[in-house]
Design a protein around this motif. Structure first.
Motif, PDB file in Angstrom:
ATOM      1  N   ASN A 181      70.841 -16.586   2.685  1.00 19.93           N
ATOM      2  CA  ASN A 181      70.100 -17.854   2.602  1.00 19.93           C
ATOM      3  C   ASN A 181      68.987 -17.939   3.644  1.00 19.93           C
ATOM      4  O   ASN A 181      68.353 -18.982   3.799  1.00 19.93           O
ATOM      5  N   ALA A 182      68.738 -16.853   4.381  1.00 19.24           N
ATOM      6  CA  ALA A 182      67.679 -16.852   5.388  1.00 19.24           C
ATOM      7  C   ALA A 182      66.317 -16.886   4.706  1.00 19.24           C
ATOM      8  O   ALA A 182      66.108 -16.255   3.678  1.00 19.24           O
ATOM      9  N   MET A 183      65.399 -17.631   5.294  1.00 16.60           N
ATOM     10  CA  MET A 183      64.052 -17.739   4.752  1.00 16.60           C
ATOM     11  C   MET A 183      63.037 -17.348   5.820  1.00 16.60           C
ATOM     12  O   MET A 183      63.152 -17.776   6.968  1.00 16.60           O
ATOM     13  N   PRO A 184      62.004 -16.539   5.465  1.00 15.93           N
ATOM     14  CA  PRO A 184      61.823 -15.936   4.136  1.00 15.93           C
ATOM     15  C   PRO A 184      62.742 -14.722   3.913  1.00 15.93           C
ATOM     16  O   PRO A 184      63.020 -14.354   2.789  1.00 15.93           O
ATOM     17  N   GLY A 185      63.166 -14.069   4.973  1.00 11.78           N
ATOM     18  CA  GLY A 185      64.096 -12.949   4.852  1.00 11.78           C
ATOM     19  C   GLY A 185      63.446 -11.654   4.424  1.00 11.78           C
ATOM     20  O   GLY A 185      64.092 -10.600   4.449  1.00 11.78           O
ATOM     21  N   ARG A 186      62.204 -11.713   3.999  1.00  8.36           N
ATOM     22  CA  ARG A 186      61.508 -10.518   3.552  1.00  8.36           C
ATOM     23  C   ARG A 186      60.030 -10.623   3.880  1.00  8.36           C
ATOM     24  O   ARG A 186      59.517 -11.708   4.164  1.00  8.36           O
ATOM     25  N   ALA A 187      59.355  -9.484   3.839  1.00 10.29           N
ATOM     26  CA  ALA A 187      57.905  -9.425   4.049  1.00 10.29           C
ATOM     27  C   ALA A 187      57.312  -8.636   2.892  1.00 10.29           C
ATOM     28  O   ALA A 187      57.857  -7.615   2.483  1.00 10.29           O
ATOM     29  N   CYS A 188      56.184  -9.091   2.390  1.00  9.74           N
ATOM     30  CA  CYS A 188      55.596  -8.479   1.196  1.00  9.74           C
ATOM     31  C   CYS A 188      54.109  -8.205   1.402  1.00  9.74           C
ATOM     32  O   CYS A 188      53.448  -8.818   2.246  1.00  9.74           O
ATOM     33  N   GLY A 189      53.609  -7.272   0.571  1.00 10.26           N
ATOM     34  CA  GLY A 189      52.183  -7.021   0.485  1.00 10.26           C
ATOM     35  C   GLY A 189      51.539  -6.662   1.808  1.00 10.26           C
ATOM     36  O   GLY A 189      52.081  -5.909   2.624  1.00 10.26           O
ATOM     37  N   MET A 190      50.369  -7.232   2.040  1.00  7.18           N
ATOM     38  CA  MET A 190      49.600  -6.917   3.244  1.00  7.18           C
ATOM     39  C   MET A 190      50.262  -7.450   4.507  1.00  7.18           C
ATOM     40  O   MET A 190      50.025  -6.935   5.602  1.00  7.18           O
ATOM     41  N   THR A 191      51.113  -8.472   4.353  1.00  7.97           N
ATOM     42  CA  THR A 191      51.869  -8.949   5.513  1.00  7.97           C
ATOM     43  C   THR A 191      52.801  -7.853   6.024  1.00  7.97           C
ATOM     44  O   THR A 191      52.907  -7.609   7.227  1.00  7.97           O
ATOM     45  N   LEU A 192      53.454  -7.189   5.080  1.00  2.00           N
ATOM     46  CA  LEU A 192      54.333  -6.077   5.448  1.00  2.00           C
ATOM     47  C   LEU A 192      53.532  -4.924   6.038  1.00  2.00           C
ATOM     48  O   LEU A 192      53.942  -4.303   7.025  1.00  2.00           O
ATOM     49  N   ALA A 193      52.376  -4.640   5.433  1.00  3.90           N
ATOM     50  CA  ALA A 193      51.534  -3.545   5.936  1.00  3.90           C
ATOM     51  C   ALA A 193      51.065  -3.824   7.357  1.00  3.90           C
ATOM     52  O   ALA A 193      50.967  -2.906   8.182  1.00  3.90           O
ATOM     53  N   SER A 194      50.772  -5.092   7.651  1.00  5.24           N
ATOM     54  CA  SER A 194      50.334  -5.438   9.006  1.00  5.24           C
ATOM     55  C   SER A 194      51.469  -5.281  10.019  1.00  5.24           C
ATOM     56  O   SER A 194      51.238  -4.933  11.181  1.00  5.24           O
ATOM     57  N   ILE A 195      52.716  -5.534   9.577  1.00  5.36           N
ATOM     58  CA  ILE A 195      53.856  -5.345  10.474  1.00  5.36           C
ATOM     59  C   ILE A 195      53.988  -3.881  10.865  1.00  5.36           C
ATOM     60  O   ILE A 195      54.269  -3.543  12.020  1.00  5.36           O
ATOM     61  N   CYS A 196      53.785  -2.993   9.882  1.00  2.00           N
ATOM     62  CA  CYS A 196      53.937  -1.561  10.142  1.00  2.00           C
ATOM     63  C   CYS A 196      52.888  -1.027  11.103  1.00  2.00           C
ATOM     64  O   CYS A 196      53.045   0.081  11.634  1.00  2.00           O
ATOM     65  N   LYS A 197      51.822  -1.782  11.306  1.00  2.00           N
ATOM     66  CA  LYS A 197      50.772  -1.341  12.223  1.00  2.00           C
ATOM     67  C   LYS A 197      50.995  -1.834  13.652  1.00  2.00           C
ATOM     68  O   LYS A 197      50.236  -1.467  14.552  1.00  2.00           O
ATOM     69  N   THR A 198      52.008  -2.644  13.864  1.00  2.00           N
ATOM     70  CA  THR A 198      52.261  -3.186  15.196  1.00  2.00           C
ATOM     71  C   THR A 198      52.965  -2.158  16.081  1.00  2.00           C
ATOM     72  O   THR A 198      53.661  -1.264  15.589  1.00  2.00           O
ATOM     73  N   SER A 199      52.785  -2.315  17.371  1.00  2.00           N
ATOM     74  CA  SER A 199      53.440  -1.405  18.320  1.00  2.00           C
ATOM     75  C   SER A 199      54.951  -1.610  18.322  1.00  2.00           C
ATOM     76  O   SER A 199      55.710  -0.663  18.541  1.00  2.00           O
ATOM     77  N   GLU A 200      55.397  -2.849  18.053  1.00  2.00           N
ATOM     78  CA  GLU A 200      56.835  -3.106  18.028  1.00  2.00           C
ATOM     79  C   GLU A 200      57.536  -2.266  16.969  1.00  2.00           C
ATOM     80  O   GLU A 200      58.640  -1.741  17.191  1.00  2.00           O
ATOM     81  N   PHE A 201      56.878  -2.120  15.811  1.00  2.00           N
ATOM     82  CA  PHE A 201      57.488  -1.344  14.727  1.00  2.00           C
ATOM     83  C   PHE A 201      57.631   0.124  15.111  1.00  2.00           C
ATOM     84  O   PHE A 201      58.712   0.716  14.963  1.00  2.00           O
ATOM     85  N   TYR A 202      56.549   0.728  15.601  1.00  2.00           N
ATOM     86  CA  TYR A 202      56.595   2.156  15.925  1.00  2.00           C
ATOM     87  C   TYR A 202      57.516   2.449  17.101  1.00  2.00           C
ATOM     88  O   TYR A 202      58.221   3.469  17.105  1.00  2.00           O
ATOM     89  N   VAL A 203      57.532   1.568  18.090  1.00  2.00           N
ATOM     90  CA  VAL A 203      58.435   1.767  19.222  1.00  2.00           C
ATOM     91  C   VAL A 203      59.885   1.688  18.761  1.00  2.00           C
ATOM     92  O   VAL A 203      60.727   2.527  19.127  1.00  2.00           O
TER      93      VAL A 203
END
Length: 245
Positions: A181-203
Motif C-alpha cells: 500500500n506504499a505510494m508511489p512505491g515505484r518509479a517510471c520513465g524518465m524519473t527512473l532514468a534520472s535516479i540511475c544517474k545519481t551518485s547515490e544509485f551507483y555508490v
C-alpha cells in the motif's frame, strides 16, 4: 644445524591452508560488513527519497536496516574470534599430524575438540551459503534497475513520444522493500532514468557488489577450513587406530 632444524620444524608446523583460510575469512568479512553496512545506509536514503512519500510506509524497512546493521557488528566480532580459534586448532592438528615437536601427539580430547570445530564449521558454511544467496538479492534488484534505465534511455533517443517509455517502471514493492500500500512505491520513465544517474544509485550498487563478493570470499574460506580440518582429523584418527597417540 640445531637452529636450522628448529626453524624448519617451526615452518613445517604452520597450517598454511588454515592460515590462508583465516586471511580470506578476514578479508571477506571486512568487505561484507563494511560495504554491507554502508550499502544499507545508502539504500535507506535511496528508497526514502525516490520511492515513498509517507514515512510510515518506510518504518518497517528502516527498522530492518537498523537491526541488520547491528547483526553485521555481531558477525564481524564472531568471525574475528572464530577465525583465531580455527587457526589455533589448525596449528594443533598440523603439529600433531606432522609430529614436529618432539613427543607431541594428539589426545582423545584433542580429537574430540577438532571434530567439534569441524561440525560447527560445516553448520556455519551452510548458514553462510544462505547469507551469500540473500546478499545477491539487492545486487539483482539494482542490476535490473540499471538495465531498465538503459532501455528507457534507448527508447528516449529513438522515439520522440514520451508514452513509449513512461510505462517502464521499477516497483520496490515487488522486492519486499516497501509494503504493497506504499505510494508511489515505484518509479517510471524518465524519473527512473534520472535516479540511475545519481551518485547515490551507483555508490549503493557498487557497495552491494562488494558486499556480495565479500560473502563469497568468506564462504570460500569456510570451505577451505572444512577441507583442511577434515583431512587433519582423518589423519589423526588413522594414527590413533595405529596406536600413535
Amino acid at each position: 644445524m640445531g637452529c636450522y632444524d628448529c626453524c624448519v620444524r617451526c615452518i613445517g608446523a604452520v597450517p598454511y591452508p588454515s592460515l590462508v583460510a583465516t586471511l580470506l575469512c578476514y578479508a571477506g568479512m571486512a568487505l561484507f560488513c563494511g560495504c554491507g553496512h554502508e550499502a544499507l545506509t545508502q539504500t535507506e536514503v535511496l528508497v526514502e527519497t525516490y520511492f515513498t512519500r509517507n514515512i510510515q510506509d518506510f518504518e518497517v524497512m528502516a527498522s530492518f536496516i537498523k537491526y541488520f546493521q547491528y547483526v553485521i557488528y555481531g558477525l564481524a566480532s564472531f568471525f574475528f574470534l572464530y577465525g583465531i580459534l580455527l587457526l589455533a586448532e589448525g596449528f594443533y592438528t598440523t603439529s600433531a599430524v606432522k609430529q614436529t615437536f618432539g613427543e607431541f601427539r594428539s589426545t582423545h580430547c584433542g580429537r574430540c575438540l577438532s571434530l567439534t570445530f569441524i561440525i560447527v564449521t560445516y553448520i556455519l558454511a551452510f548458514i553462510w551459503l544462505a547469507v551469500f544467496a540473500f546478499s545477491a538479492i539487492p545486487v539483482y534488484f539494482l542490476f535490473n534497475m540499471e538495465q531498465t534505465c538503459h532501455t528507457i534511455n534507448i527508447l528516449a533517443e529513438t522515439t520522440p513520444s514520451i508514452n513509449q517509455h513512461s510505462w517502464i517502471c521499477m516497483d520496490a514493492r515487488q522486492y519486499g522493500l516497501l509494503p504493497w500500500n506504499a505510494m508511489p512505491g515505484r518509479a517510471c520513465g524518465m524519473t527512473l532514468a534520472s535516479i540511475c544517474k545519481t551518485s547515490e544509485f551507483y555508490v549503493t550498487y557498487d557497495l552491494y557488489i562488494a558486499a556480495f563478493a565479500g560473502a563469497g570470499i568468506t564462504l570460500l574460506a569456510l570451505f577451505v577450513y572444512m577441507v583442511a580440518s577434515t583431512y587433519n582429523y582423518a589423519v589423526l584418527r588413522f594414527l590413533g587406530r595405529k596406536g600413535i597417540h
